[in-house]
Design a protein around this motif. Sequence first.
Motif, PDB file in Angstrom:
ATOM      1  N   ARG A  19       0.826  -1.210   0.000  1.00 13.19           N
ATOM      2  CA  ARG A  19       0.000   0.000   0.000  1.00 13.19           C
ATOM      3  C   ARG A  19       0.860   1.260   0.000  1.00 13.19           C
ATOM      4  O   ARG A  19       0.460   2.297  -0.542  1.00 13.19           O
ATOM      5  CB  ARG A  19      -0.962  -0.004   1.188  1.00 13.19           C
ATOM      6  CG  ARG A  19      -0.321   0.000   2.569  1.00 13.19           C
ATOM      7  CD  ARG A  19      -1.370  -0.233   3.642  1.00 13.19           C
ATOM      8  NE  ARG A  19      -0.852  -0.165   5.009  1.00 13.19           N
ATOM      9  CZ  ARG A  19      -0.196  -1.158   5.619  1.00 13.19           C
ATOM     10  NH1 ARG A  19       0.010  -2.302   4.976  1.00 13.19           N
ATOM     11  NH2 ARG A  19       0.235  -1.015   6.860  1.00 13.19           N
ATOM     12  N   TRP A 186      -7.386   1.275  -1.013  1.00 16.65           N
ATOM     13  CA  TRP A 186      -6.133   0.758  -0.468  1.00 16.65           C
ATOM     14  C   TRP A 186      -5.843   1.162   0.976  1.00 16.65           C
ATOM     15  O   TRP A 186      -5.096   0.462   1.677  1.00 16.65           O
ATOM     16  CB  TRP A 186      -4.952   1.229  -1.333  1.00 16.65           C
ATOM     17  CG  TRP A 186      -4.690   0.385  -2.526  1.00 16.65           C
ATOM     18  CD1 TRP A 186      -5.205   0.557  -3.791  1.00 16.65           C
ATOM     19  CD2 TRP A 186      -3.838  -0.763  -2.610  1.00 16.65           C
ATOM     20  NE1 TRP A 186      -4.732  -0.409  -4.638  1.00 16.65           N
ATOM     21  CE2 TRP A 186      -3.876  -1.239  -3.944  1.00 16.65           C
ATOM     22  CE3 TRP A 186      -3.043  -1.438  -1.687  1.00 16.65           C
ATOM     23  CZ2 TRP A 186      -3.157  -2.346  -4.369  1.00 16.65           C
ATOM     24  CZ3 TRP A 186      -2.318  -2.546  -2.110  1.00 16.65           C
ATOM     25  CH2 TRP A 186      -2.383  -2.995  -3.429  1.00 16.65           C
ATOM     26  N   PRO A 249      -6.247  -4.135  -3.671  1.00 16.58           N
ATOM     27  CA  PRO A 249      -5.411  -5.238  -3.170  1.00 16.58           C
ATOM     28  C   PRO A 249      -5.751  -6.593  -3.778  1.00 16.58           C
ATOM     29  O   PRO A 249      -4.875  -7.449  -3.919  1.00 16.58           O
ATOM     30  CB  PRO A 249      -5.689  -5.221  -1.660  1.00 16.58           C
ATOM     31  CG  PRO A 249      -6.123  -3.836  -1.359  1.00 16.58           C
ATOM     32  CD  PRO A 249      -6.891  -3.394  -2.556  1.00 16.58           C
ATOM     33  N   ILE A 263      -5.975  -5.111   4.905  1.00 19.46           N
ATOM     34  CA  ILE A 263      -6.611  -3.983   4.213  1.00 19.46           C
ATOM     35  C   ILE A 263      -8.085  -4.280   3.950  1.00 19.46           C
ATOM     36  O   ILE A 263      -8.968  -3.461   4.251  1.00 19.46           O
ATOM     37  CB  ILE A 263      -5.883  -3.670   2.891  1.00 19.46           C
ATOM     38  CG1 ILE A 263      -4.456  -3.183   3.151  1.00 19.46           C
ATOM     39  CG2 ILE A 263      -6.649  -2.607   2.102  1.00 19.46           C
ATOM     40  CD1 ILE A 263      -3.624  -3.031   1.892  1.00 19.46           C
TER      41      ILE A 263
END
Length: 521
Positions: A19, A186, A249, A263
């Motif tokens: 990230r 994200w 992701p 996440i």
Amino acid sequence: MAKEVTPRGSILGKCVPARYVLAVFGSIGMAIVYGLKVNLSVAMVAMLNHTAVGHGSHGGASHTNGSSNLTNSDVEICLPPGGEDGTNANATATDGPFVWSEPLQGTLLSCYFWGYIISQIPGARVAENFSAKWVMLFSVGINVVCTLLTPVLTKLHYSGLIAMRVLEGVGGGATFPAMHCMIAAWAPPNERSVMSTIIYVGTSFGTAMSILMAGVLSANLGWESVFYVMGGLSCIWMFLWTIFIQDNPQKQSFISAEERQMITASLGNDEPNVKEEHPPVPWKKVFTSVPFWAILVAHCCNNWGWYMFLIEIPFYMKQVLAFNVSSNAVASALPYFPMLIFSIILGKSLDSLKAKKKINTTTARKIATSICSVIPGICLLILCYIGCKHTAAVVIMSVGIVAMGGMFSGFLSNHIDIAPNYAGTLVALTNTVATLPGIIVPLFVGYITKGNQNIGAWRVIFFVTLALFTIEFFIYTMFGSGEEQPWNKKNNSENEEDKEKVLQDENTPLNAAKNGNVTST
């Protein structure tokens, strides 16, 4: 939800999570777009024939013993840094090939925003419904191509420069919506401030590097080199972005399984095999939302000050403080490096305080927005009366610009707080309206300073900016909010209707009989 790809770990291992790889690449992308946006402000100083357009004699207006013929009052006329005789080796401005009047200069600087203002909402909808990654790539790509074509087309006619700047604006307009969509996909909620800051502080880094590079290149290799060198170097980023960055992701292979799970769980997207949905924007609820209007007002007022510092300060340095191209570039770029550091520290501090439950999101956003409105306003007020103290003026300008970095952790991150599902569209809406200052500021400054390029004219400009900073502070402090709004919930209205329908069904005599709830009479 999109089909997940097999995670293979971050490209930088455990040192930098995926990230934050995204945040760094996003920051560089924003730096490129802003660098190519502001390079003309510095390059134009070398492109202009100052003697022919009235810039050769500093001050531009006829005056005797420092008295302006337009204000009929004593106006201090600054001498170049380095001595009263102005014989400093770097003090002499070199004339360029173009004779452009002040109003035309204002048009050339503001026409970027003609394209910028029309592409944001379409760019946001494409980013939300298709791919923010590819929207961002398009944004940078069109800026690179137009920058490389700028020298050739400018030499043909200034309309060629206008066309390239408008197209660059079309590309630039989609950057904030695209990156807001990627941050929403994200960034865990407790890291939104710092990730937003890392990404958007690229605008400051790009500005600083562009001003420095443009000053050095134009002074040593000619103004054309500004566009060729900066456009060419930007191509590297486009290649790397295509390979290493994904929209979310689930689509990213260069991520660890643990980070992906963290996440998606924090964002509530961890259920497998859920279809990725793109709900329609609840336009009526958006435009009747008080927190949204607080963001819009703050964004518009702050952008006036931001563009004042970003676009016009090089001209203030030239017209009032009598800096030459090279020293102008250094002094104009100086504040953006500490601004970068300050912005990241502020964002991290606010996120830490939120994680410790010391402050909530609303308080964090208001603190940051107050910093980027109150301190720059005070600095402009001081600048109005500091006179020709070159060092002091540069220090005051630097403090004001550094404080503007609070916007990245303030109202500029607030769209994601109140409606993460529509973050791209919301920032497109506020940034579209907030683009108007980018169009108006150069024209306004060109009108005020035409034939009157002294501190008296710039005081008027600074006082108008100070008034807008004041409006921003009071409106956002009173009406801003960091809480997620009810209309952000997907299918919220549909769920309410379903609940009402279920209740009606449950109250029918047949259902009551089935449930044994019929009362004997």
